[in-house]
Scaffold this motif. Structure first.
Motif, PDB file in Angstrom:
ATOM      1  N   TYR A   1      78.785 -25.742  65.282  1.00  0.00           N
ATOM      2  CA  TYR A   1      78.871 -26.122  66.689  1.00  0.00           C
ATOM      3  C   TYR A   1      80.178 -25.646  67.312  1.00  0.00           C
ATOM      4  O   TYR A   1      80.203 -25.168  68.440  1.00  0.00           O
ATOM      5  CB  TYR A   1      78.744 -27.636  66.857  1.00  0.00           C
ATOM      6  CG  TYR A   1      77.392 -28.168  66.487  1.00  0.00           C
ATOM      7  CD1 TYR A   1      76.268 -27.860  67.246  1.00  0.00           C
ATOM      8  CD2 TYR A   1      77.228 -28.976  65.375  1.00  0.00           C
ATOM      9  CE1 TYR A   1      75.022 -28.328  66.919  1.00  0.00           C
ATOM     10  CE2 TYR A   1      75.980 -29.459  65.028  1.00  0.00           C
ATOM     11  CZ  TYR A   1      74.880 -29.143  65.807  1.00  0.00           C
ATOM     12  OH  TYR A   1      73.650 -29.619  65.467  1.00  0.00           O
ATOM     13  N   VAL A   2      81.253 -25.763  66.559  1.00  0.00           N
ATOM     14  CA  VAL A   2      82.563 -25.331  67.058  1.00  0.00           C
ATOM     15  C   VAL A   2      82.572 -23.808  67.241  1.00  0.00           C
ATOM     16  O   VAL A   2      83.046 -23.308  68.266  1.00  0.00           O
ATOM     17  CB  VAL A   2      83.688 -25.773  66.095  1.00  0.00           C
ATOM     18  CG1 VAL A   2      85.023 -25.181  66.493  1.00  0.00           C
ATOM     19  CG2 VAL A   2      83.765 -27.290  66.044  1.00  0.00           C
ATOM     20  N   VAL A   3      82.035 -23.085  66.271  1.00  0.00           N
ATOM     21  CA  VAL A   3      81.977 -21.625  66.377  1.00  0.00           C
ATOM     22  C   VAL A   3      81.100 -21.222  67.559  1.00  0.00           C
ATOM     23  O   VAL A   3      81.459 -20.343  68.345  1.00  0.00           O
ATOM     24  CB  VAL A   3      81.460 -21.001  65.060  1.00  0.00           C
ATOM     25  CG1 VAL A   3      81.178 -19.515  65.229  1.00  0.00           C
ATOM     26  CG2 VAL A   3      82.453 -21.233  63.939  1.00  0.00           C
ATOM     27  N   SER A   4      79.955 -21.876  67.702  1.00  0.00           N
ATOM     28  CA  SER A   4      79.041 -21.562  68.796  1.00  0.00           C
ATOM     29  C   SER A   4      79.696 -21.816  70.153  1.00  0.00           C
ATOM     30  O   SER A   4      79.606 -20.984  71.059  1.00  0.00           O
ATOM     31  CB  SER A   4      77.769 -22.394  68.651  1.00  0.00           C
ATOM     32  OG  SER A   4      76.884 -22.127  69.699  1.00  0.00           O
ATOM     33  N   MET A   5      80.346 -22.945  70.296  1.00  0.00           N
ATOM     34  CA  MET A   5      81.020 -23.264  71.559  1.00  0.00           C
ATOM     35  C   MET A   5      82.146 -22.284  71.833  1.00  0.00           C
ATOM     36  O   MET A   5      82.317 -21.809  72.955  1.00  0.00           O
ATOM     37  CB  MET A   5      81.560 -24.691  71.528  1.00  0.00           C
ATOM     38  CG  MET A   5      82.297 -25.080  72.786  1.00  0.00           C
ATOM     39  SD  MET A   5      81.270 -25.057  74.257  1.00  0.00           S
ATOM     40  CE  MET A   5      80.572 -26.663  74.152  1.00  0.00           C
ATOM     41  N   SER A   6      82.903 -21.941  70.799  1.00  0.00           N
ATOM     42  CA  SER A   6      84.011 -20.993  70.962  1.00  0.00           C
ATOM     43  C   SER A   6      83.500 -19.625  71.412  1.00  0.00           C
ATOM     44  O   SER A   6      84.082 -19.007  72.306  1.00  0.00           O
ATOM     45  CB  SER A   6      84.777 -20.848  69.647  1.00  0.00           C
ATOM     46  OG  SER A   6      85.295 -22.083  69.246  1.00  0.00           O
ATOM     47  N   MET A   7      82.440 -19.158  70.791  1.00  0.00           N
ATOM     48  CA  MET A   7      81.881 -17.858  71.173  1.00  0.00           C
ATOM     49  C   MET A   7      81.328 -17.900  72.604  1.00  0.00           C
ATOM     50  O   MET A   7      81.481 -16.948  73.359  1.00  0.00           O
ATOM     51  CB  MET A   7      80.772 -17.432  70.202  1.00  0.00           C
ATOM     52  CG  MET A   7      81.265 -17.058  68.834  1.00  0.00           C
ATOM     53  SD  MET A   7      82.341 -15.618  68.864  1.00  0.00           S
ATOM     54  CE  MET A   7      83.931 -16.365  68.587  1.00  0.00           C
TER      55      MET A   7
ATOM     56  N   LEU B   1      84.265 -17.704  74.887  1.00  0.00           N
ATOM     57  CA  LEU B   1      84.813 -16.351  74.864  1.00  0.00           C
ATOM     58  C   LEU B   1      83.958 -15.396  75.691  1.00  0.00           C
ATOM     59  O   LEU B   1      84.485 -14.620  76.503  1.00  0.00           O
ATOM     60  CB  LEU B   1      84.912 -15.846  73.419  1.00  0.00           C
ATOM     61  CG  LEU B   1      85.409 -14.417  73.248  1.00  0.00           C
ATOM     62  CD1 LEU B   1      86.847 -14.289  73.736  1.00  0.00           C
ATOM     63  CD2 LEU B   1      85.290 -13.992  71.802  1.00  0.00           C
ATOM     64  N   ILE B   2      82.664 -15.452  75.521  1.00  0.00           N
ATOM     65  CA  ILE B   2      81.776 -14.575  76.289  1.00  0.00           C
ATOM     66  C   ILE B   2      81.858 -14.913  77.775  1.00  0.00           C
ATOM     67  O   ILE B   2      81.882 -14.022  78.632  1.00  0.00           O
ATOM     68  CB  ILE B   2      80.321 -14.688  75.778  1.00  0.00           C
ATOM     69  CG1 ILE B   2      80.236 -14.178  74.340  1.00  0.00           C
ATOM     70  CG2 ILE B   2      79.353 -13.948  76.684  1.00  0.00           C
ATOM     71  CD1 ILE B   2      80.657 -12.741  74.156  1.00  0.00           C
ATOM     72  N   GLY B   3      81.930 -16.205  78.104  1.00  0.00           N
ATOM     73  CA  GLY B   3      82.088 -16.609  79.504  1.00  0.00           C
ATOM     74  C   GLY B   3      83.361 -16.050  80.115  1.00  0.00           C
ATOM     75  O   GLY B   3      83.367 -15.586  81.263  1.00  0.00           O
TER      76      GLY B   3
ATOM     77  N   LEU C   1      86.144 -11.989  83.406  1.00  0.00           N
ATOM     78  CA  LEU C   1      87.168 -10.952  83.439  1.00  0.00           C
ATOM     79  C   LEU C   1      86.615  -9.647  84.006  1.00  0.00           C
ATOM     80  O   LEU C   1      87.266  -8.974  84.810  1.00  0.00           O
ATOM     81  CB  LEU C   1      87.714 -10.712  82.028  1.00  0.00           C
ATOM     82  CG  LEU C   1      88.801  -9.666  81.881  1.00  0.00           C
ATOM     83  CD1 LEU C   1      90.075 -10.107  82.596  1.00  0.00           C
ATOM     84  CD2 LEU C   1      89.085  -9.396  80.410  1.00  0.00           C
ATOM     85  N   PHE C   2      85.396  -9.291  83.617  1.00  0.00           N
ATOM     86  CA  PHE C   2      84.779  -8.052  84.085  1.00  0.00           C
ATOM     87  C   PHE C   2      83.898  -8.260  85.324  1.00  0.00           C
ATOM     88  O   PHE C   2      83.198  -7.349  85.742  1.00  0.00           O
ATOM     89  CB  PHE C   2      83.969  -7.399  82.965  1.00  0.00           C
ATOM     90  CG  PHE C   2      84.822  -6.874  81.856  1.00  0.00           C
ATOM     91  CD1 PHE C   2      85.673  -5.802  82.066  1.00  0.00           C
ATOM     92  CD2 PHE C   2      84.798  -7.465  80.609  1.00  0.00           C
ATOM     93  CE1 PHE C   2      86.471  -5.315  81.049  1.00  0.00           C
ATOM     94  CE2 PHE C   2      85.593  -6.985  79.578  1.00  0.00           C
ATOM     95  CZ  PHE C   2      86.439  -5.913  79.801  1.00  0.00           C
ATOM     96  N   ASN C   3      83.934  -9.473  85.869  1.00  0.00           N
ATOM     97  CA  ASN C   3      83.187  -9.816  87.080  1.00  0.00           C
ATOM     98  C   ASN C   3      81.682  -9.515  86.922  1.00  0.00           C
ATOM     99  O   ASN C   3      81.058  -8.902  87.782  1.00  0.00           O
ATOM    100  CB  ASN C   3      83.759  -9.081  88.291  1.00  0.00           C
ATOM    101  CG  ASN C   3      83.332  -9.723  89.585  1.00  0.00           C
ATOM    102  OD1 ASN C   3      82.977 -10.898  89.613  1.00  0.00           O
ATOM    103  ND2 ASN C   3      83.359  -8.957  90.655  1.00  0.00           N
ATOM    104  N   LEU C   4      81.142  -9.921  85.781  1.00  0.00           N
ATOM    105  CA  LEU C   4      79.726  -9.730  85.491  1.00  0.00           C
ATOM    106  C   LEU C   4      78.963 -11.015  85.779  1.00  0.00           C
ATOM    107  O   LEU C   4      79.511 -12.099  85.769  1.00  0.00           O
ATOM    108  CB  LEU C   4      79.526  -9.346  84.016  1.00  0.00           C
ATOM    109  CG  LEU C   4      80.173  -8.050  83.566  1.00  0.00           C
ATOM    110  CD1 LEU C   4      80.047  -7.895  82.060  1.00  0.00           C
ATOM    111  CD2 LEU C   4      79.544  -6.876  84.274  1.00  0.00           C
ATOM    112  N   ARG C   5      77.681 -10.872  85.986  1.00  0.00           N
ATOM    113  CA  ARG C   5      76.810 -12.021  86.170  1.00  0.00           C
ATOM    114  C   ARG C   5      76.001 -12.217  84.903  1.00  0.00           C
ATOM    115  O   ARG C   5      75.680 -11.266  84.190  1.00  0.00           O
ATOM    116  CB  ARG C   5      75.851 -11.823  87.345  1.00  0.00           C
ATOM    117  CG  ARG C   5      76.528 -11.793  88.695  1.00  0.00           C
ATOM    118  CD  ARG C   5      77.444 -12.925  88.850  1.00  0.00           C
ATOM    119  NE  ARG C   5      77.192 -13.709  90.043  1.00  0.00           N
ATOM    120  CZ  ARG C   5      77.750 -14.877  90.229  1.00  0.00           C
ATOM    121  NH1 ARG C   5      78.525 -15.389  89.323  1.00  0.00           N
ATOM    122  NH2 ARG C   5      77.538 -15.537  91.333  1.00  0.00           N
TER     123      ARG C   5
END
Length: 54
Positions: free
Chosen positions: A4-10, A13-15, A20-24
Motif C-alpha cells: 500500500y505504501v509503495v502503491s501510494m508513493s508511486m 510520484l506519477i501525479g 510538472l509536465f502539465n499533462l492530463r
C-alpha cells in the motif's frame, strides 16, 4: 501494508510528474475510480467464489 505504501508513493510520484509536465490524466478521475472499484470487487468476488466451490 508495504504494498500500500509503495502503491501510494508511486501514485503521488506519477501525479507530480503529470503536474510538472502539465499533462492530463488519460481517464477522467471518476471513471478511473469506478474502474478501480470494479477491479477490487472482482478480486474479492473471485476469492469468495473459489473458496466456496473448492
Amino acid at each position: 501494508m508495504n504494498a500500500y505504501v509503495v502503491s501510494m508513493s508511486m501514485g503521488v510520484l506519477i501525479g507530480l510528474l503529470y503536474a510538472l509536465f502539465n499533462l492530463r490524466s488519460p481517464a477522467p478521475p471518476a471513471v478511473a475510480l469506478v474502474g478501480l472499484l470494479g477491479m477490487l470487487l472482482g478480486e474479492k468476488l473471485s476469492v469468495l467464489v473459489v473458496s466456496h466451490w473448492f
